[in-house]
Design an enzyme around this catalytic site. Structure first.
Site, mmCIF file in Angstrom:
data_model
loop_
_atom_site.group_PDB
_atom_site.id
_atom_site.type_symbol
_atom_site.label_atom_id
_atom_site.label_comp_id
_atom_site.label_asym_id
_atom_site.label_seq_id
_atom_site.Cartn_x
_atom_site.Cartn_y
_atom_site.Cartn_z
ATOM 1 N N ASN A 21 0.822 -1.215 0.000
ATOM 2 C CA ASN A 21 0.000 0.000 0.000
ATOM 3 C C ASN A 21 0.859 1.270 0.000
ATOM 4 O O ASN A 21 0.476 2.289 -0.574
ATOM 5 C CB ASN A 21 -0.973 0.010 1.184
ATOM 6 C CG ASN A 21 -0.300 -0.093 2.526
ATOM 7 O OD1 ASN A 21 0.373 -1.084 2.824
ATOM 8 N ND2 ASN A 21 -0.467 0.910 3.371
ATOM 9 N N HIS A 22 2.058 1.219 0.594
ATOM 10 C CA HIS A 22 2.885 2.423 0.603
ATOM 11 C C HIS A 22 3.496 2.700 -0.769
ATOM 12 O O HIS A 22 3.712 3.864 -1.123
ATOM 13 C CB HIS A 22 3.959 2.328 1.690
ATOM 14 C CG HIS A 22 3.412 2.617 3.054
ATOM 15 N ND1 HIS A 22 3.467 3.864 3.637
ATOM 16 C CD2 HIS A 22 2.747 1.821 3.935
ATOM 17 C CE1 HIS A 22 2.884 3.826 4.825
ATOM 18 N NE2 HIS A 22 2.440 2.594 5.029
#
Length: 232
Positions: free
Chosen positions: A115-116
Protein backbone atom coordinates in the site's frame (compact mmCIF):
# COMPACT_ATOMS: atom_id res chain seq x y z
CA UNK A 1 -18.91 19.41 2.10
CA UNK A 2 -16.15 16.83 1.65
CA UNK A 3 -12.70 18.34 1.27
CA UNK A 4 -10.58 17.66 -1.78
CA UNK A 5 -7.97 15.81 0.26
CA UNK A 6 -10.49 13.50 1.89
CA UNK A 7 -12.17 12.84 -1.44
CA UNK A 8 -8.93 11.77 -3.09
CA UNK A 9 -7.88 9.62 -0.14
CA UNK A 10 -11.25 7.88 0.02
CA UNK A 11 -10.94 7.04 -3.67
CA UNK A 12 -7.37 5.75 -3.47
CA UNK A 13 -7.93 3.62 -0.38
CA UNK A 14 -10.27 1.35 -2.35
CA UNK A 15 -7.29 0.06 -4.39
CA UNK A 16 -4.87 -0.75 -1.60
CA UNK A 17 -3.86 -4.29 -0.71
CA UNK A 18 -2.19 -5.12 2.57
CA UNK A 19 0.82 -8.39 3.89
CA UNK A 20 0.87 -12.08 3.73
CA UNK A 21 1.52 -15.37 2.03
CA UNK A 22 -1.30 -17.89 1.78
CA UNK A 23 -1.84 -21.26 0.05
CA UNK A 24 -3.02 -21.07 -3.55
CA UNK A 25 -5.78 -23.67 -3.38
CA UNK A 26 -8.39 -20.92 -3.79
CA UNK A 27 -6.71 -19.51 -6.89
CA UNK A 28 -8.27 -21.05 -9.97
CA UNK A 29 -5.87 -19.94 -12.70
CA UNK A 30 -2.49 -21.77 -12.66
CA UNK A 31 -0.78 -19.13 -14.82
CA UNK A 32 1.73 -16.63 -13.44
CA UNK A 33 3.60 -19.21 -11.38
CA UNK A 34 7.31 -19.59 -10.66
CA UNK A 35 9.26 -22.59 -9.38
CA UNK A 36 12.30 -22.38 -7.14
CA UNK A 37 14.30 -24.72 -4.93
CA UNK A 38 14.98 -21.92 -2.46
CA UNK A 39 12.79 -18.93 -1.60
CA UNK A 40 13.73 -16.04 0.68
CA UNK A 41 10.92 -13.70 1.75
CA UNK A 42 10.91 -10.40 3.63
CA UNK A 43 8.47 -7.53 4.03
CA UNK A 44 7.83 -4.04 5.41
CA UNK A 45 11.33 -2.60 5.10
CA UNK A 46 9.93 0.94 5.54
CA UNK A 47 13.22 2.65 4.85
CA UNK A 48 15.33 0.45 7.16
CA UNK A 49 18.20 0.12 4.69
CA UNK A 50 20.86 -1.11 7.13
CA UNK A 51 18.55 -3.81 8.47
CA UNK A 52 17.67 -4.86 4.91
CA UNK A 53 21.28 -5.24 3.85
CA UNK A 54 22.08 -7.13 7.05
CA UNK A 55 19.19 -9.51 6.39
CA UNK A 56 20.22 -10.12 2.77
CA UNK A 57 23.80 -10.86 3.83
CA UNK A 58 22.64 -13.20 6.61
CA UNK A 59 20.41 -15.06 4.16
CA UNK A 60 23.37 -15.42 1.75
CA UNK A 61 21.55 -13.45 -0.93
CA UNK A 62 24.33 -10.87 -1.35
CA UNK A 63 28.03 -10.63 -0.56
CA UNK A 64 29.76 -7.96 1.51
CA UNK A 65 29.70 -5.63 -1.51
CA UNK A 66 25.93 -6.17 -1.83
CA UNK A 67 26.08 -8.07 -5.11
CA UNK A 68 23.86 -11.09 -5.81
CA UNK A 69 25.38 -14.40 -4.69
CA UNK A 70 22.21 -16.49 -4.39
CA UNK A 71 22.28 -18.19 -7.79
CA UNK A 72 18.82 -19.52 -8.73
CA UNK A 73 17.20 -18.46 -5.44
CA UNK A 74 13.94 -16.51 -5.67
CA UNK A 75 13.74 -13.56 -3.26
CA UNK A 76 10.36 -11.94 -2.60
CA UNK A 77 9.83 -8.50 -1.10
CA UNK A 78 6.28 -8.36 0.23
CA UNK A 79 5.87 -4.62 -0.18
CA UNK A 80 6.17 -1.44 1.87
CA UNK A 81 9.80 -0.70 1.08
CA UNK A 82 8.93 2.98 1.29
CA UNK A 83 8.09 5.60 3.94
CA UNK A 84 8.74 6.05 7.66
CA UNK A 85 12.51 5.36 7.66
CA UNK A 86 15.18 7.45 5.97
CA UNK A 87 16.73 4.68 3.84
CA UNK A 88 13.91 4.03 1.38
CA UNK A 89 15.74 5.47 -1.61
CA UNK A 90 18.94 3.40 -1.23
CA UNK A 91 16.77 0.35 -0.52
CA UNK A 92 14.96 0.86 -3.81
CA UNK A 93 18.22 1.46 -5.68
CA UNK A 94 19.63 -1.77 -4.23
CA UNK A 95 16.60 -3.88 -5.14
CA UNK A 96 16.43 -2.42 -8.64
CA UNK A 97 20.05 -3.40 -9.25
CA UNK A 98 19.69 -6.83 -7.64
CA UNK A 99 16.75 -7.64 -9.92
CA UNK A 100 19.08 -7.49 -12.92
CA UNK A 101 21.87 -9.38 -11.17
CA UNK A 102 19.46 -12.11 -10.00
CA UNK A 103 18.06 -12.60 -13.50
CA UNK A 104 21.55 -12.89 -14.97
CA UNK A 105 22.40 -15.59 -12.39
CA UNK A 106 19.25 -17.61 -13.06
CA UNK A 107 17.37 -16.40 -9.99
CA UNK A 108 14.68 -13.79 -9.42
CA UNK A 109 14.04 -10.87 -7.11
CA UNK A 110 10.31 -10.17 -6.98
CA UNK A 111 9.06 -6.89 -5.52
CA UNK A 112 5.35 -7.11 -4.67
CA UNK A 113 3.54 -3.79 -4.47
CA UNK A 114 2.38 -2.77 -1.02
CA UNK A 115 0.00 0.00 0.00
CA UNK A 116 2.89 2.42 0.60
CA UNK A 117 4.18 1.90 -2.94
CA UNK A 118 0.68 2.63 -4.25
CA UNK A 119 0.39 5.72 -2.03
CA UNK A 120 3.63 7.14 -3.40
CA UNK A 121 2.60 6.39 -6.98
CA UNK A 122 -0.64 8.28 -6.34
CA UNK A 123 1.15 11.29 -4.86
CA UNK A 124 0.32 10.60 -1.20
CA UNK A 125 3.60 11.47 0.52
CA UNK A 126 2.34 11.99 4.07
CA UNK A 127 4.54 9.19 5.50
CA UNK A 128 7.76 10.28 3.78
CA UNK A 129 10.16 11.54 6.49
CA UNK A 130 11.34 15.12 6.00
CA UNK A 131 14.95 13.94 6.07
CA UNK A 132 14.44 12.09 2.77
CA UNK A 133 13.54 15.13 0.65
CA UNK A 134 16.88 17.05 0.58
CA UNK A 135 18.61 14.29 -1.42
CA UNK A 136 16.00 14.70 -4.13
CA UNK A 137 16.50 18.46 -4.11
CA UNK A 138 20.20 17.92 -4.74
CA UNK A 139 19.50 15.53 -7.63
CA UNK A 140 17.06 17.93 -9.29
CA UNK A 141 18.13 21.50 -8.45
CA UNK A 142 15.90 22.93 -11.18
CA UNK A 143 12.67 21.64 -9.62
CA UNK A 144 10.29 24.43 -8.69
CA UNK A 145 9.89 24.72 -4.87
CA UNK A 146 6.44 24.41 -3.32
CA UNK A 147 5.31 26.67 -0.50
CA UNK A 148 5.04 24.97 2.91
CA UNK A 149 6.79 21.86 1.61
CA UNK A 150 10.41 20.83 2.29
CA UNK A 151 13.05 21.36 -0.39
CA UNK A 152 13.03 18.35 -2.69
CA UNK A 153 9.28 17.67 -2.32
CA UNK A 154 8.52 18.37 -5.99
CA UNK A 155 11.56 16.45 -7.22
CA UNK A 156 10.60 13.41 -5.14
CA UNK A 157 6.99 13.58 -6.33
CA UNK A 158 8.23 13.62 -9.94
CA UNK A 159 10.55 10.65 -9.34
CA UNK A 160 7.58 8.54 -8.22
CA UNK A 161 5.20 9.71 -10.95
CA UNK A 162 4.18 7.17 -13.59
CA UNK A 163 6.96 8.34 -15.90
CA UNK A 164 9.52 8.94 -13.14
CA UNK A 165 12.64 6.91 -12.49
CA UNK A 166 11.08 5.08 -9.52
CA UNK A 167 7.43 5.31 -10.48
CA UNK A 168 7.88 3.63 -13.87
CA UNK A 169 9.81 0.79 -12.21
CA UNK A 170 7.20 0.30 -9.49
CA UNK A 171 4.42 0.14 -12.08
CA UNK A 172 6.22 -2.82 -13.64
CA UNK A 173 6.22 -4.78 -10.36
CA UNK A 174 3.51 -7.36 -9.52
CA UNK A 175 0.64 -6.98 -7.08
CA UNK A 176 0.56 -10.76 -6.64
CA UNK A 177 2.65 -13.75 -7.69
CA UNK A 178 3.03 -17.45 -6.98
CA UNK A 179 6.27 -19.29 -6.23
CA UNK A 180 5.89 -23.06 -5.94
CA UNK A 181 2.57 -23.55 -4.10
CA UNK A 182 2.36 -20.22 -2.28
CA UNK A 183 0.81 -16.90 -3.31
CA UNK A 184 2.64 -13.78 -2.19
CA UNK A 185 0.73 -10.53 -1.76
CA UNK A 186 0.83 -7.59 0.60
CA UNK A 187 -1.82 -8.39 3.15
CA UNK A 188 -3.99 -11.17 1.87
CA UNK A 189 -6.10 -12.09 -1.11
CA UNK A 190 -9.53 -10.54 -1.77
CA UNK A 191 -12.57 -12.75 -2.50
CA UNK A 192 -12.12 -12.12 -6.24
CA UNK A 193 -9.02 -14.34 -6.09
CA UNK A 194 -11.29 -17.39 -6.00
CA UNK A 195 -12.01 -16.82 -9.70
CA UNK A 196 -8.83 -15.02 -10.77
CA UNK A 197 -5.33 -16.44 -10.89
CA UNK A 198 -2.31 -14.36 -9.85
CA UNK A 199 -1.72 -13.01 -13.34
CA UNK A 200 -5.33 -11.85 -13.80
CA UNK A 201 -5.41 -10.45 -10.27
CA UNK A 202 -2.27 -8.46 -10.97
CA UNK A 203 -3.81 -7.14 -14.20
CA UNK A 204 -6.94 -6.09 -12.33
CA UNK A 205 -4.97 -4.17 -9.69
CA UNK A 206 -2.85 -2.49 -12.38
CA UNK A 207 -5.97 -1.51 -14.33
CA UNK A 208 -7.51 0.12 -11.25
CA UNK A 209 -4.22 1.87 -10.52
CA UNK A 210 -4.02 3.24 -14.06
CA UNK A 211 -7.60 4.52 -13.72
CA UNK A 212 -6.68 6.38 -10.52
CA UNK A 213 -3.54 7.85 -12.05
CA UNK A 214 -5.61 9.05 -15.01
CA UNK A 215 -8.25 10.51 -12.67
CA UNK A 216 -5.59 12.34 -10.69
CA UNK A 217 -4.20 13.83 -13.92
CA UNK A 218 -7.69 14.98 -14.97
CA UNK A 219 -8.44 16.51 -11.55
CA UNK A 220 -5.13 18.37 -11.61
CA UNK A 221 -5.77 19.64 -15.15
CA UNK A 222 -9.20 20.88 -14.06
CA UNK A 223 -7.71 22.69 -11.07
CA UNK A 224 -9.59 20.54 -8.56
CA UNK A 225 -6.35 19.41 -6.95
CA UNK A 226 -2.73 20.51 -7.14
CA UNK A 227 -0.96 17.39 -8.36
CA UNK A 228 2.18 18.11 -6.35
CA UNK A 229 0.92 19.63 -3.13
CA UNK A 230 -2.64 18.60 -2.27
CA UNK A 231 -1.69 15.19 -0.92
CA UNK A 232 0.73 14.65 1.93
Amino acid sequence: AVTKRCTWRSITLTTLMVLGAIPTAAMADPSGRFSAERVVVFGDVHGAYDELTGLLRAARVVDDALHWTAGSTHVVSLGDILDRGQGARPALDLLMRLQSEAMAAGGRLHVVLGNHELMNLLGDLRYVPDAEFPAFAASDPGAHPIADRPAGFAARYDAFAADGSYGSWLLAQPAALVVNDTAYVHGGLPPVATRLGPEALDQEVKARLRELLHLRTELAAAGVIDARSDIQ
